[in-house]
Design an enzyme around this catalytic site. Sequence first.
Site, PDB file in Angstrom:
ATOM      1  N   LYS A  15       0.867  -1.190   0.000  1.00 54.15           N
ATOM      2  CA  LYS A  15       0.000   0.000   0.000  1.00 54.15           C
ATOM      3  C   LYS A  15       0.901   1.235   0.000  1.00 54.15           C
ATOM      4  CE  LYS A  15      -4.288  -0.069   0.687  1.00 54.15           C
ATOM      5  NZ  LYS A  15      -5.175  -0.630  -0.354  1.00 54.15           N
ATOM      6  N   THR A  60      -3.002  -5.594   0.525  1.00 56.07           N
ATOM      7  CA  THR A  60      -2.481  -4.237   0.731  1.00 56.07           C
ATOM      8  C   THR A  60      -3.344  -3.509   1.771  1.00 56.07           C
ATOM      9  OG1 THR A  60      -3.745  -3.166  -1.045  1.00 56.07           O
ATOM     10  CG2 THR A  60      -1.645  -4.171  -1.653  1.00 56.07           C
ATOM     11  N   ARG A 178      27.677  36.018  -6.673  1.00 52.31           N
ATOM     12  CA  ARG A 178      26.355  35.688  -7.235  1.00 52.31           C
ATOM     13  C   ARG A 178      25.475  35.133  -6.126  1.00 52.31           C
ATOM     14  NH1 ARG A 178      26.919  29.732 -10.318  1.00 52.31           N
ATOM     15  NH2 ARG A 178      27.675  28.659  -8.466  1.00 52.31           N
ATOM     16  N   GLN A 226      28.815  22.265  -6.947  1.00 50.26           N
ATOM     17  CA  GLN A 226      29.446  20.956  -6.770  1.00 50.26           C
ATOM     18  C   GLN A 226      30.301  20.937  -5.503  1.00 50.26           C
ATOM     19  OE1 GLN A 226      29.032  22.510  -9.736  1.00 50.26           O
ATOM     20  NE2 GLN A 226      29.240  21.131 -11.472  1.00 50.26           N
ATOM     21  N   HIS A 254      18.901  29.256 -10.653  1.00 48.18           N
ATOM     22  CA  HIS A 254      19.627  30.426 -11.143  1.00 48.18           C
ATOM     23  C   HIS A 254      18.892  31.731 -10.831  1.00 48.18           C
ATOM     24  CE1 HIS A 254      22.152  27.589 -13.213  1.00 48.18           C
ATOM     25  NE2 HIS A 254      21.157  27.145 -13.954  1.00 48.18           N
TER      26      HIS A 254
HETATM   27  O1  LIG Z   1      27.826  26.029  -9.473  1.00 46.38           O
HETATM   28  C1  LIG Z   1      27.705  25.887 -10.703  1.00 46.38           C
HETATM   29  N1  LIG Z   1      28.063  24.708 -11.271  1.00 46.38           N
HETATM   30  C2  LIG Z   1      27.991  24.499 -12.626  1.00 46.38           C
HETATM   31  O2  LIG Z   1      28.328  23.385 -13.137  1.00 46.38           O
HETATM   32  C3  LIG Z   1      27.473  25.538 -13.423  1.00 46.38           C
HETATM   33  N2  LIG Z   1      27.239  25.649 -14.759  1.00 46.38           N
HETATM   34  C4  LIG Z   1      26.705  26.895 -14.964  1.00 46.38           C
HETATM   35  O3  LIG Z   1      26.325  27.358 -16.075  1.00 46.38           O
HETATM   36  N3  LIG Z   1      26.624  27.578 -13.761  1.00 46.38           N
HETATM   37  C5  LIG Z   1      27.097  26.754 -12.796  1.00 46.38           C
HETATM   38  N4  LIG Z   1      27.215  26.905 -11.454  1.00 46.38           N
END
Ligand SMILES: O=c1[nH]c(=O)c2[nH]c(=O)[nH]c2[nH]1
Length: 305
Positions: A15, A60, A178, A226, A254
């Site tokens: 379920k 279930t 940014r 990353q 973004h």
């Molecule tokens: O932190 C980011 N990683 C990316 O891989 C990436 N690629 C991108 O266009 N902007 C960013 N910013």
Amino acid sequence: MPPGEIRLGANQYGKAEVRLVRVTRDTAVHEIEDLNVTSQLRGDFTTAYTEGDNASVVATDTQKNTVYGFAKEHGVGSPEAFLTTLGRHFVDEFAWVSGGRWAAEQYAWERIAVDGQPHDHAFVRSGREVRTAVVQIHGDTTHVLAGLQDCTVLKSTGSEFHGFPRDRFTTLVETDDRILATSITAWWRYRPGATDGGGTDWNDLYAGIRDTILATFARVHSLALQQTMFEAGRAVLEAFPAVAEMKMSCPNKHHFLVDLEPFGLENPGEVFYAADRPYGLIEATIEREGEPAAPEAWATVPGFC
Ligand SMILES: O=c1[nH]c(=O)c2[nH]c(=O)[nH]c2[nH]1
């Protein structure tokens, strides 16, 4: 079975999305636990599919009722503990059930403040963030995964992105300041055995790991999403030995600086357009060298590398 013959492959059933709200009302100060629980059994169910023989099919509906019955009898306590109790019940009670997958989302509620005091039994949903857990039982092995999703965070500075390769399709301008914003989905796997014995405070672990992820996002001066994600995983693995590995999936939400020059205005990082798509999508596993992998624990957690 002769080559080419049709046969049943992997299967599980149960379920999905049992909505459970447990009120603990031992005192005038009530507690609420709000979950969405899924129970799925694995084992010897072949003839149910191939012959319509339901002799081994734990309905279930029964699985749903067990969720509610156990919530009354045992309470919830934490999604990890509740799912483990539920899973062990089915595996221990029905000889042909060899394992399964038990999952939950938990929604957070806070007490409403009245005259500066937290109310005894009136609550407000706090945020969209969801706590998640999955317990997978394979015979004698119990894997506990925990995580969070829809945890939206933003820092208005302390984030750069530059040094990336350029080709004829590259228009992105390098930046040393940014907005960095994402909606964190994270899953971590507890080491089998590291949390056994019934004494684990899953709620404390969850709160500590969540705090560590958020504090790292705030603290790390980011050179890329990353890097921020890896540092969050590293911080969790360093601070919590019970965690074997962590997976994260983070959309890069973004925020583009709006060009105000046509209006004769400067825009030193103050006015942004928050785009909803497309978005960068960064996914990673952060793991310990030498730690045995457990692909079966992740088998039913979709959308991660
Ligand atoms: O932190 C980011 N990683 C990316 O891989 C990436 N690629 C991108 O266009 N902007 C960013 N910013």
